[in-house]
Design a protein around this motif. Structure first.
Motif, PDB file in Angstrom:
ATOM      1  N   VAL A 182       4.446   3.397 -19.413  1.00  0.00           N
ATOM      2  CA  VAL A 182       5.798   2.555 -19.120  1.00  0.00           C
ATOM      3  C   VAL A 182       6.300   2.630 -18.058  1.00  0.00           C
ATOM      4  O   VAL A 182       6.791   1.813 -17.473  1.00  0.00           O
ATOM      5  CB  VAL A 182       6.774   2.636 -20.631  1.00  0.00           C
ATOM      6  N   ASP A 183       6.551   3.868 -17.534  1.00  0.00           N
ATOM      7  CA  ASP A 183       7.420   4.485 -16.736  1.00  0.00           C
ATOM      8  C   ASP A 183       6.720   3.988 -15.033  1.00  0.00           C
ATOM      9  O   ASP A 183       7.164   3.227 -14.078  1.00  0.00           O
ATOM     10  CB  ASP A 183       7.038   5.985 -16.649  1.00  0.00           C
ATOM     11  N   ALA A 184       5.352   3.913 -15.096  1.00  0.00           N
ATOM     12  CA  ALA A 184       4.371   3.610 -13.962  1.00  0.00           C
ATOM     13  C   ALA A 184       4.742   1.961 -14.651  1.00  0.00           C
ATOM     14  O   ALA A 184       4.948   1.587 -12.697  1.00  0.00           O
ATOM     15  CB  ALA A 184       2.949   4.018 -14.622  1.00  0.00           C
ATOM     16  N   ALA A 185       4.513   1.572 -15.490  1.00  0.00           N
ATOM     17  CA  ALA A 185       5.220   0.225 -15.110  1.00  0.00           C
ATOM     18  C   ALA A 185       5.885  -0.454 -14.113  1.00  0.00           C
ATOM     19  O   ALA A 185       6.378  -1.046 -13.987  1.00  0.00           O
ATOM     20  CB  ALA A 185       5.004  -0.404 -16.001  1.00  0.00           C
ATOM     21  N   GLU A 186       7.087   0.398 -15.353  1.00  0.00           N
ATOM     22  CA  GLU A 186       8.425  -0.125 -13.930  1.00  0.00           C
ATOM     23  C   GLU A 186       8.343   0.680 -12.378  1.00  0.00           C
ATOM     24  O   GLU A 186       9.154  -0.946 -12.279  1.00  0.00           O
ATOM     25  CB  GLU A 186       9.746   1.043 -14.963  1.00  0.00           C
ATOM     26  N   VAL A 187       8.583   1.198 -12.484  1.00  0.00           N
ATOM     27  CA  VAL A 187       7.596   2.021 -11.119  1.00  0.00           C
ATOM     28  C   VAL A 187       6.973   0.474 -10.408  1.00  0.00           C
ATOM     29  O   VAL A 187       7.188   0.490  -9.518  1.00  0.00           O
ATOM     30  CB  VAL A 187       6.703   2.769 -10.636  1.00  0.00           C
ATOM     31  N   ALA A 188       5.824   0.110 -10.623  1.00  0.00           N
ATOM     32  CA  ALA A 188       5.639  -1.357 -10.196  1.00  0.00           C
ATOM     33  C   ALA A 188       6.381  -2.641 -10.163  1.00  0.00           C
ATOM     34  O   ALA A 188       6.132  -2.982  -9.057  1.00  0.00           O
ATOM     35  CB  ALA A 188       3.919  -1.763 -10.611  1.00  0.00           C
ATOM     36  N   GLU A 189       7.083  -2.702 -11.033  1.00  0.00           N
ATOM     37  CA  GLU A 189       7.916  -3.642 -11.063  1.00  0.00           C
ATOM     38  C   GLU A 189       9.395  -3.440  -9.556  1.00  0.00           C
ATOM     39  O   GLU A 189       9.789  -4.624  -9.361  1.00  0.00           O
ATOM     40  CB  GLU A 189       8.830  -3.828 -12.644  1.00  0.00           C
ATOM     41  N   SER A 190       9.519  -2.180  -9.854  1.00  0.00           N
ATOM     42  CA  SER A 190      11.309  -2.215  -8.920  1.00  0.00           C
ATOM     43  C   SER A 190      10.067  -1.501  -7.361  1.00  0.00           C
ATOM     44  O   SER A 190      10.951  -2.469  -6.852  1.00  0.00           O
ATOM     45  CB  SER A 190      11.253  -0.873  -9.466  1.00  0.00           C
ATOM     46  N   MET A 217      -8.338  -1.196  -9.863  1.00  0.00           N
ATOM     47  CA  MET A 217      -9.622  -0.116 -10.408  1.00  0.00           C
ATOM     48  C   MET A 217      -9.774   0.663  -8.665  1.00  0.00           C
ATOM     49  O   MET A 217      -9.718   2.018  -8.913  1.00  0.00           O
ATOM     50  CB  MET A 217     -10.914  -0.868 -11.285  1.00  0.00           C
ATOM     51  N   VAL A 218     -10.192   0.051  -7.943  1.00  0.00           N
ATOM     52  CA  VAL A 218     -10.440   0.087  -6.734  1.00  0.00           C
ATOM     53  C   VAL A 218      -9.609   0.452  -5.650  1.00  0.00           C
ATOM     54  O   VAL A 218     -10.044   1.370  -4.823  1.00  0.00           O
ATOM     55  CB  VAL A 218     -11.833   0.015  -6.209  1.00  0.00           C
ATOM     56  N   ARG A 219      -8.830  -0.151  -5.745  1.00  0.00           N
ATOM     57  CA  ARG A 219      -7.231  -0.186  -4.916  1.00  0.00           C
ATOM     58  C   ARG A 219      -7.151  -0.728  -3.635  1.00  0.00           C
ATOM     59  O   ARG A 219      -7.169  -0.157  -2.550  1.00  0.00           O
ATOM     60  CB  ARG A 219      -6.450   1.367  -4.761  1.00  0.00           C
ATOM     61  N   ASN A 220      -8.226  -1.836  -3.675  1.00  0.00           N
ATOM     62  CA  ASN A 220      -8.459  -2.779  -2.434  1.00  0.00           C
ATOM     63  C   ASN A 220      -8.285  -3.323  -2.651  1.00  0.00           C
ATOM     64  O   ASN A 220      -8.808  -4.447  -3.357  1.00  0.00           O
ATOM     65  CB  ASN A 220      -9.836  -2.034  -2.845  1.00  0.00           C
ATOM     66  N   ALA A 221      -7.892  -4.403  -1.771  1.00  0.00           N
ATOM     67  CA  ALA A 221      -7.055  -5.688  -1.981  1.00  0.00           C
ATOM     68  C   ALA A 221      -8.261  -6.978  -1.213  1.00  0.00           C
ATOM     69  O   ALA A 221      -8.529  -7.645  -1.957  1.00  0.00           O
ATOM     70  CB  ALA A 221      -5.863  -5.502  -0.453  1.00  0.00           C
ATOM     71  N   LEU A 222      -9.357  -6.076  -0.982  1.00  0.00           N
ATOM     72  CA  LEU A 222     -10.276  -7.061  -0.310  1.00  0.00           C
ATOM     73  C   LEU A 222     -11.547  -7.062  -1.418  1.00  0.00           C
ATOM     74  O   LEU A 222     -12.927  -7.801  -1.186  1.00  0.00           O
ATOM     75  CB  LEU A 222     -11.307  -6.125   0.618  1.00  0.00           C
ATOM     76  N   ALA A 269      -3.156   1.378 -10.121  1.00  0.00           N
ATOM     77  CA  ALA A 269      -2.755   0.804  -8.746  1.00  0.00           C
ATOM     78  C   ALA A 269      -1.581   1.790  -7.696  1.00  0.00           C
ATOM     79  O   ALA A 269      -1.781   1.237  -6.755  1.00  0.00           O
ATOM     80  CB  ALA A 269      -2.090  -0.163  -8.927  1.00  0.00           C
ATOM     81  N   LEU A 270      -1.229   2.527  -8.533  1.00  0.00           N
ATOM     82  CA  LEU A 270      -0.179   3.683  -7.765  1.00  0.00           C
ATOM     83  C   LEU A 270      -0.614   4.912  -7.658  1.00  0.00           C
ATOM     84  O   LEU A 270      -0.568   5.752  -6.260  1.00  0.00           O
ATOM     85  CB  LEU A 270       0.932   4.118  -8.207  1.00  0.00           C
ATOM     86  N   GLY A 271      -1.767   4.864  -7.655  1.00  0.00           N
ATOM     87  CA  GLY A 271      -3.234   5.416  -7.223  1.00  0.00           C
ATOM     88  C   GLY A 271      -3.437   6.944  -8.589  1.00  0.00           C
ATOM     89  O   GLY A 271      -2.340   6.997  -9.383  1.00  0.00           O
ATOM     90  N   ASP A 272      -4.910   8.218  -7.745  1.00  0.00           N
ATOM     91  CA  ASP A 272      -4.964   8.774  -8.888  1.00  0.00           C
ATOM     92  C   ASP A 272      -3.974   9.890  -8.878  1.00  0.00           C
ATOM     93  O   ASP A 272      -4.287  11.325  -9.645  1.00  0.00           O
ATOM     94  CB  ASP A 272      -6.183   9.468  -8.480  1.00  0.00           C
ATOM     95  N   GLU A 273      -3.227  10.415  -8.328  1.00  0.00           N
ATOM     96  CA  GLU A 273      -2.493  11.390  -8.003  1.00  0.00           C
ATOM     97  C   GLU A 273      -1.010  11.173  -8.614  1.00  0.00           C
ATOM     98  O   GLU A 273      -1.062  11.657 -10.076  1.00  0.00           O
ATOM     99  CB  GLU A 273      -1.788  11.990  -6.462  1.00  0.00           C
ATOM    100  N   THR A 274      -1.371   9.355  -8.756  1.00  0.00           N
ATOM    101  CA  THR A 274       0.583   9.359  -8.978  1.00  0.00           C
ATOM    102  C   THR A 274       0.059   8.940 -10.875  1.00  0.00           C
ATOM    103  O   THR A 274       0.331  10.117 -11.496  1.00  0.00           O
ATOM    104  CB  THR A 274       0.516   8.426  -9.982  1.00  0.00           C
ATOM    105  N   ALA A 275      -1.279   8.469 -11.448  1.00  0.00           N
ATOM    106  CA  ALA A 275      -2.516   8.682 -12.432  1.00  0.00           C
ATOM    107  C   ALA A 275      -2.154   9.980 -13.059  1.00  0.00           C
ATOM    108  O   ALA A 275      -1.823  10.616 -14.667  1.00  0.00           O
ATOM    109  CB  ALA A 275      -3.563   8.074 -12.845  1.00  0.00           C
ATOM    110  N   ALA A 276      -2.511  11.452 -12.746  1.00  0.00           N
ATOM    111  CA  ALA A 276      -2.516  12.622 -13.270  1.00  0.00           C
ATOM    112  C   ALA A 276      -1.569  12.883 -12.926  1.00  0.00           C
ATOM    113  O   ALA A 276      -1.436  13.536 -14.403  1.00  0.00           O
ATOM    114  CB  ALA A 276      -3.912  13.343 -12.356  1.00  0.00           C
ATOM    115  N   SER A 277      -0.217  12.867 -12.135  1.00  0.00           N
ATOM    116  CA  SER A 277       1.606  13.272 -13.521  1.00  0.00           C
ATOM    117  C   SER A 277       1.723  12.652 -13.777  1.00  0.00           C
ATOM    118  O   SER A 277       2.689  13.700 -14.675  1.00  0.00           O
ATOM    119  CB  SER A 277       1.686  13.017 -11.544  1.00  0.00           C
ATOM    120  N   LEU A 278       0.965  11.297 -14.343  1.00  0.00           N
ATOM    121  CA  LEU A 278       1.643  10.833 -15.192  1.00  0.00           C
ATOM    122  C   LEU A 278       0.539  11.470 -16.596  1.00  0.00           C
ATOM    123  O   LEU A 278       0.958  10.668 -18.138  1.00  0.00           O
ATOM    124  CB  LEU A 278       1.615   9.380 -15.417  1.00  0.00           C
ATOM    125  N   GLY A 279      -0.112  11.842 -16.702  1.00  0.00           N
ATOM    126  CA  GLY A 279      -0.835  12.158 -17.819  1.00  0.00           C
ATOM    127  C   GLY A 279      -2.540  10.947 -18.132  1.00  0.00           C
ATOM    128  O   GLY A 279      -2.348  10.866 -19.393  1.00  0.00           O
TER     129      GLY A 279
END
Length: 360
Positions: free
Chosen positions: A5-13, A104-109, A244-254
């Motif tokens: 949920v926190d990640a979603a709020e980050v994306a919204e912000s 999933m691949v964090r690629n706009a193309l 979408a925020l990156g693997d490092e952010t995902a790992a930090s959020l568990g």
């Protein structure tokens, strides 16, 4: 759950205030109904919208029509209606899967076919055409071959991308591109060794796409795949925000990025395989629609996944209508129409200095 949920709020912000997704969904839903009725009525034989609606109601309610209208009724109900509905379903599915793949691949193309699935489906379709295999499926043999080819491609991409370094976005994209080129080469070899006009026509169909072979029998499977796939993606919308925020952010959020990416790859492959099996490979829809929707409702995937399928469905209905009417009685490959629209739109998006993946 709190982390997601926190990640979603980050994306919204990260994005400014957007148009309400509920309002956009309502407008698109009305547009889809109107577009469907209009598209069913238009063609080499034009039927007025009120007559089209009357024939559709008669078919759904078991009503009666005059004997002089039987031929027109059959054109509307047996030929055009399944085609237009299939176009709407495939447009919705490609848009939804496109949203997931880009996150999933964090690629706009990226789009649903960057994973090599469409090329694998084309190989399966061509192989069935030139060998006469899967005869037990009857008229659905080519579609069955395309679906099996798509699944085989997904398995190969999964196996190759799951190396010692994990299934990173870059590894997944590069593997998909390499597999796609390999399948295209294999398809060319098959056509070269079996110089048959039917095989060449099949290659053109599966690489450019179209709904000319649409039947009522194909709709239930496609509808089930698209509806269920979109529902599952909606349930994973907050996970997509994290990825979408990156693997490092995902790992930090568990969040286990590799595991989630594998599950999403499997889901995207199954849904895409079903769609490619009945429509061929249709480009640009899954690439452009997610970007356009993000510009309207923001980057939060719950909103994007609610709107993108409707937007894709409306677009595909009109694209298919153009494909079968612009040079009537001949029919243009659908990929030509989507490319003519998609390329300028995408280039325009890329020229916007303020536009970034996932929002402005």
């Amino acid at each position: 759950m709190t982390a997601v949920v926190d990640a979603a709020e980050v994306a919204e912000s990260r994005a400014p205030s957007r148009t309400s997704s509920a309002v956009v969904c309502g407008v698109l839903a009305v547009a889809l109904v109107v577009s469907t009725v209009v598209a069913i009525g238009l063609g080499s034989a034009v039927v007025a919208p009120d007559d089209t609606a009357r024939y559709l109601w008669a078919a759904l309610s078991g009503g009666q029509i005059a004997g002089s209208e039987v031929t027109t009724y059959q054109i509307i109900w047996e030929i055009r209606t399944p085609r237009v509905l299939l176009a709407a379903l495939v447009g919705a599915g490609l848009s939804a899967v496109g949203v997931a793949v880009q996150a999933m691949v964090r690629n706009a193309l990226a789009d649903p076919f960057v994973l090599g699935i469409s090329s694998g489906a084309s190989v399966g379709a061509v192989a069935v055409t030139v060998t006469g295999g899967l005869a037990a499926f009857g008229i659905y043999a080519v579609s069955a071959g395309a679906f099996l080819g798509a699944l085989a491609a997904a398995v190969l991409v999964y196996a190759a991308a799951s190396g010692g370094g994990g299934m990173s976005p870059l590894r997944l994209v590069l593997t998909g591109v390499a597999m796609s080129l390999g399948f295209q080469a294999l398809m060319s070899v098959i056509v070269y060794l079996v110089p048959d006009g039917e095989a060449t026509s099949t290659v053109l169909y599966w690489t450019m796409g179209g709904f000319g072979a649409a039947t009522w029998g194909a709709l239930p499977v496609v509808a089930a795949a698209v509806v269920l796939g979109t529902a599952l993606l909606l349930r994973q919308s907050r996970t997509l925000d994290v990825l979408a925020l990156g693997d490092e952010t995902a790992a930090s959020l568990g969040i286990g990025a590799d595991r989630q990416r594998k599950l999403l790859l499997l889901l995207a492959s199954l849904v895409t395989g079903v769609m490619v099996a009945v429509s061929g490979a249709i480009g640009f829809v899954g690439l452009v629609m997610p970007h356009l929707v993000r510009m309207v409702v923001g980057a939060v995937h719950a909103r994007v996944l609610a709107v993108a399928p409707l937007a894709g469905a409306v677009f595909m209905v009109w694209a298919d209508l153009a494909a079968r009417t612009v040079v009537s009685p001949r029919e243009l490959p659908l990929g030509v129409i989507t490319a003519l629209v998609g390329v300028p739109v995408f280039l325009s998006l890329m020229r916007r200095r303020a536009y970034l993946f996932g929002g402005r």
